[in-house]
Design a protein around this motif. Structure first.
Motif, mmCIF file in Angstrom:
data_model
loop_
_atom_site.group_PDB
_atom_site.id
_atom_site.type_symbol
_atom_site.label_atom_id
_atom_site.label_comp_id
_atom_site.label_asym_id
_atom_site.label_seq_id
_atom_site.Cartn_x
_atom_site.Cartn_y
_atom_site.Cartn_z
ATOM 1 N N VAL A 195 0.862 -1.183 0.000
ATOM 2 C CA VAL A 195 0.000 0.000 0.000
ATOM 3 C C VAL A 195 0.899 1.233 0.000
ATOM 4 C CG1 VAL A 195 -1.691 1.310 1.351
ATOM 5 C CG2 VAL A 195 -1.841 -1.202 1.261
ATOM 6 N N LEU A 196 0.715 2.061 -0.995
ATOM 7 C CA LEU A 196 1.523 3.279 -1.075
ATOM 8 C C LEU A 196 0.929 4.339 -0.159
ATOM 9 C CD1 LEU A 196 3.949 3.892 -2.894
ATOM 10 C CD2 LEU A 196 2.404 5.158 -4.367
ATOM 11 N N ILE A 197 1.739 4.808 0.771
ATOM 12 C CA ILE A 197 1.218 5.771 1.743
ATOM 13 C C ILE A 197 2.319 6.736 2.157
ATOM 14 C CG2 ILE A 197 1.622 4.173 3.704
ATOM 15 C CD1 ILE A 197 -1.103 5.420 4.835
ATOM 16 N N GLU A 198 1.920 7.924 2.512
ATOM 17 C CA GLU A 198 2.887 8.942 2.921
ATOM 18 C C GLU A 198 3.401 8.606 4.330
ATOM 19 O OE1 GLU A 198 4.818 12.364 4.207
ATOM 20 O OE2 GLU A 198 2.972 11.695 5.157
ATOM 21 N N GLY A 199 4.658 8.968 4.582
ATOM 22 C CA GLY A 199 5.348 8.500 5.782
ATOM 23 C C GLY A 199 4.746 8.889 7.115
ATOM 24 N N SER A 200 3.929 9.944 7.159
ATOM 25 C CA SER A 200 3.296 10.269 8.433
ATOM 26 C C SER A 200 1.780 10.075 8.342
ATOM 27 C CB SER A 200 3.627 11.714 8.851
ATOM 28 O OG SER A 200 3.217 12.617 7.839
ATOM 29 N N GLY A 201 1.354 9.303 7.334
ATOM 30 C CA GLY A 201 -0.077 9.063 7.123
ATOM 31 C C GLY A 201 -0.709 8.305 8.289
ATOM 32 N N HIS A 202 -1.961 8.630 8.569
ATOM 33 C CA HIS A 202 -2.640 8.033 9.721
ATOM 34 C C HIS A 202 -2.711 6.516 9.632
ATOM 35 C CE1 HIS A 202 -5.625 7.308 12.848
ATOM 36 N NE2 HIS A 202 -5.290 8.487 13.315
ATOM 37 N N SER A 203 -3.077 5.991 8.453
ATOM 38 C CA SER A 203 -3.261 4.531 8.344
ATOM 39 C C SER A 203 -1.936 3.784 8.450
ATOM 40 C CB SER A 203 -3.901 4.151 7.010
ATOM 41 O OG SER A 203 -5.043 4.891 6.797
ATOM 42 N N TYR A 204 -0.850 4.498 8.268
ATOM 43 C CA TYR A 204 0.463 3.866 8.407
ATOM 44 C C TYR A 204 0.988 3.992 9.836
ATOM 45 C CZ TYR A 204 5.553 3.573 8.250
ATOM 46 O OH TYR A 204 6.854 3.275 8.529
ATOM 47 N N ASP A 205 0.919 5.224 10.357
ATOM 48 C CA ASP A 205 1.664 5.507 11.579
ATOM 49 C C ASP A 205 0.816 5.490 12.841
ATOM 50 O OD1 ASP A 205 4.205 5.898 12.405
ATOM 51 O OD2 ASP A 205 4.162 8.086 12.324
ATOM 52 N N TRP A 206 -0.518 5.546 12.687
ATOM 53 C CA TRP A 206 -1.360 5.763 13.862
ATOM 54 C C TRP A 206 -2.478 4.740 13.964
ATOM 55 C CZ3 TRP A 206 0.182 9.636 17.205
ATOM 56 C CH2 TRP A 206 1.150 10.518 16.702
ATOM 57 N N GLU A 207 -2.355 3.624 13.256
ATOM 58 C CA GLU A 207 -3.420 2.625 13.337
ATOM 59 C C GLU A 207 -2.848 1.250 13.705
ATOM 60 O OE1 GLU A 207 -6.148 3.045 9.951
ATOM 61 O OE2 GLU A 207 -6.274 5.208 10.329
ATOM 62 N N LEU A 208 -1.788 1.284 14.516
ATOM 63 C CA LEU A 208 -1.243 0.071 15.131
ATOM 64 C C LEU A 208 -0.883 -1.004 14.110
ATOM 65 C CD1 LEU A 208 -3.779 0.175 18.033
ATOM 66 C CD2 LEU A 208 -1.324 0.374 18.324
ATOM 67 N N SER A 209 -0.303 -0.581 12.976
ATOM 68 C CA SER A 209 0.067 -1.523 11.906
ATOM 69 C C SER A 209 -1.135 -2.339 11.455
ATOM 70 C CB SER A 209 1.206 -2.442 12.357
ATOM 71 O OG SER A 209 2.295 -1.681 12.795
ATOM 72 N N GLY A 210 -2.303 -1.723 11.516
ATOM 73 C CA GLY A 210 -3.546 -2.430 11.184
ATOM 74 C C GLY A 210 -3.517 -3.076 9.820
ATOM 75 N N MET A 211 -2.888 -2.419 8.852
ATOM 76 C CA MET A 211 -2.913 -3.005 7.499
ATOM 77 C C MET A 211 -2.181 -4.341 7.463
ATOM 78 S SD MET A 211 -0.470 -0.663 5.050
ATOM 79 C CE MET A 211 -1.095 0.944 5.461
ATOM 80 N N ALA A 212 -1.123 -4.467 8.276
ATOM 81 C CA ALA A 212 -0.401 -5.740 8.337
ATOM 82 C C ALA A 212 -1.219 -6.774 9.113
ATOM 83 C CB ALA A 212 0.963 -5.534 9.011
ATOM 84 N N VAL A 213 -1.807 -6.333 10.207
ATOM 85 C CA VAL A 213 -2.516 -7.260 11.089
ATOM 86 C C VAL A 213 -3.835 -7.727 10.456
ATOM 87 C CG1 VAL A 213 -3.626 -7.493 13.349
ATOM 88 C CG2 VAL A 213 -1.510 -6.181 13.138
ATOM 89 N N VAL A 214 -4.582 -6.780 9.928
ATOM 90 C CA VAL A 214 -5.938 -7.096 9.443
ATOM 91 C C VAL A 214 -5.906 -7.644 8.019
ATOM 92 C CG1 VAL A 214 -8.198 -6.066 8.880
ATOM 93 C CG2 VAL A 214 -6.970 -5.337 10.932
ATOM 94 N N SER A 215 -5.009 -7.115 7.181
ATOM 95 C CA SER A 215 -5.082 -7.440 5.759
ATOM 96 C C SER A 215 -3.841 -8.133 5.215
ATOM 97 C CB SER A 215 -5.338 -6.156 4.951
ATOM 98 O OG SER A 215 -6.528 -5.543 5.393
ATOM 99 N N GLY A 216 -2.812 -8.288 6.022
ATOM 100 C CA GLY A 216 -1.606 -8.997 5.563
ATOM 101 C C GLY A 216 -0.876 -8.259 4.452
ATOM 102 N N VAL A 217 -0.947 -6.932 4.474
ATOM 103 C CA VAL A 217 -0.231 -6.154 3.465
ATOM 104 C C VAL A 217 0.806 -5.279 4.161
ATOM 105 C CG1 VAL A 217 -2.146 -6.099 1.836
ATOM 106 C CG2 VAL A 217 -1.967 -4.285 3.546
ATOM 107 N N GLN A 218 1.755 -4.792 3.359
ATOM 108 C CA GLN A 218 2.747 -3.921 3.980
ATOM 109 C C GLN A 218 2.736 -2.548 3.305
ATOM 110 O OE1 GLN A 218 6.486 -5.934 3.659
ATOM 111 N NE2 GLN A 218 6.763 -5.457 1.508
ATOM 112 N N PRO A 219 3.084 -1.533 4.104
ATOM 113 C CA PRO A 219 3.117 -0.200 3.514
ATOM 114 C C PRO A 219 4.370 -0.005 2.669
ATOM 115 C CG PRO A 219 3.737 -0.115 5.827
ATOM 116 C CD PRO A 219 3.405 -1.543 5.540
ATOM 117 N N ARG A 220 4.224 0.673 1.559
ATOM 118 C CA ARG A 220 5.396 1.197 0.838
ATOM 119 C C ARG A 220 5.358 2.704 1.082
ATOM 120 N NH1 ARG A 220 9.312 0.183 -3.232
ATOM 121 N NH2 ARG A 220 8.887 -1.988 -2.777
ATOM 122 N N VAL A 221 6.297 3.142 1.907
ATOM 123 C CA VAL A 221 6.204 4.501 2.438
ATOM 124 C C VAL A 221 6.972 5.493 1.572
ATOM 125 C CG1 VAL A 221 6.838 5.934 4.409
ATOM 126 C CG2 VAL A 221 5.882 3.669 4.782
#
Ligand SMILES: Cc1ncc(COP(=O)(O)O)c(C=O)c1O
Length: 346
Positions: free
Chosen positions: A79-105
């Motif tokens: 998931v392409l996301i900006e380095g201080s984006g909420h879904s990356y930095d403030w959602e407890l790594s939810g994308m990894a935990v819930v969806s098994g994906v990793q951020p490309r920051v």
């Protein structure tokens, strides 16, 4: 009682009297059976407001973002996301935990992607590299001082993502602020995205609630994912009623918050050693860099707290102060006087 001006966030706002009344009087039903008329009305109104086919009421912005990521990716994707984006930095790594994906920051220019970086990140990848299947844009960008995304850049990112078959999600927790600041509509800013999340519980003063909007088929799937995450709610019209008041009555007044933020930004940056952390104040978030002060950000935050002004430290030398309905111009002047006193004592 001593005065406290709470500038930590616009989420500290209290529901208005009209919201409280609407909550008491709301028509209710079991929303898991889709029998809550107030929720249905709110979802229809939001779909129309955002220019998308359908919308789903969710308890939090975080859940809205995470549902979208779950729907628009497959495990192993990026998931392409900006380095201080909420879904990356403030959602407890939810994308990894819930969806098994990793951020490309990507490190943005004060929250905003550089299209050339996006083009490079989305460039053709080999069969042994992961797919970038989703791009997330945050408007306004919370950690970049409430920045409003420039329209041209947003359109360019949308074009690049489409060309590479990547989906687009808009984290619009403060999209109403962006629309008011830009003199446009939320539908205008939500166009071209597969999914859009907006929140009622920030500057719009509702006690909780957000919606996720998108196509009818995506929102049908979103309803299933919401249930999976434990977000199927019963007589939740009791809070959706506050959301209806939020969109009907609380949007235009956001301009007052923006005026107060500019007043605060002006007053603070007149003090020695303080600069705007992102060089601008577009909406209701004032992020100041105190690196030029004799005291540390932590010390300044704590001393401001002793003077009755609450704010957050969001970076090594950055403090964040957010204006909202529960603070007025006199409170802002009080905060500026407190900062002057704190800095004079450093
Ligand atoms: C930009 C942004 N997105 C998402 C969220 C998450 O919203 P919630 O606190 O309702 O989960 C926030 C919360 O402040 C936010 O600032």
């Amino acid at each position: 009682m001593s005065r406290t001006v709470d500038l930590r966030s616009d989420t500290v706002t209290m529901p208005t009297e009209r919201m409280r009344r609407a909550m008491v009087e709301a028509d209710l039903g079991d929303d898991v059976y889709r029998e809550d008329p107030t929720v249905r009305r709110l979802e229809e109104e939001c779909a129309e407001l955002l220019g998308h086919e359908a919308a789903l009421f969710v308890p939090t912005g975080t859940m809205g973002n995470q549902i979208s990521i779950h729907l628009l990716t497959r495990p192993g994707d990026e998931v392409l996301i900006e380095g201080s984006g909420h879904s990356y930095d403030w959602e407890l790594s939810g994308m990894a935990v819930v969806s098994g994906v990793q951020p490309r920051v990507l490190v943005g220019d004060h929250g905003v992607f550089n299209p050339a970086d996006v083009e490079e990140a989305l460039a053709e990848r080999s069969s042994i590299q992961s797919r970038v299947s989703l791009v997330i844009i945050e408007n306004t960008h919370s950690m970049a001082g409430g920045r409003v995304w420039p329209r041209d850049t947003m359109a360019e990112i949308q074009r690049l993502a489409r060309a590479r078959g990547a989906a687009l999600h808009l984290d619009g927790a403060r999209l109403f602020n962006a629309a008011v600041a830009g003199g446009t509509t939320v539908a205008d800013l939500a166009a071209g995205f597969d999914t859009v999340m907006v929140s009622f519980s920030k500057g719009l003063c509702a006690p909780l609630g957000s919606v996720l909007a998108g196509s009818t088929s995506l929102i049908e799937e979103a309803r299933r994912t919401r249930k999976l995450l434990g977000g199927g709610m019963r007589q939740v019209g009791v809070v959706a009623a506050a959301g209806r008041v939020a969109i009907a009555q609380m949007v235009e007044r956001l301009g007052e918050d923006h005026d107060n933020a500019r007043r605060l930004a002006r007053g603070l940056t007149e003090l020695d050693g303080i600069e705007l952390a992102h060089g601008h104040c577009d909406t209701n978030i004032v992020a100041i860099d105190v690196a030029g002060c004799a005291a540390t950000a932590e010390e300044i935050r704590d001393r401001l707290g002793e003077q009755g002004v609450a704010c957050l430290k969001t970076g090594p030398s950055v403090l964040r102060l957010v204006t909202h309905r529960d603070v007025d111009a006199a409170d802002i002047d009080f905060a500026i006087r407190a900062a002057r006193k704190v800095l004079a004592g450093c």
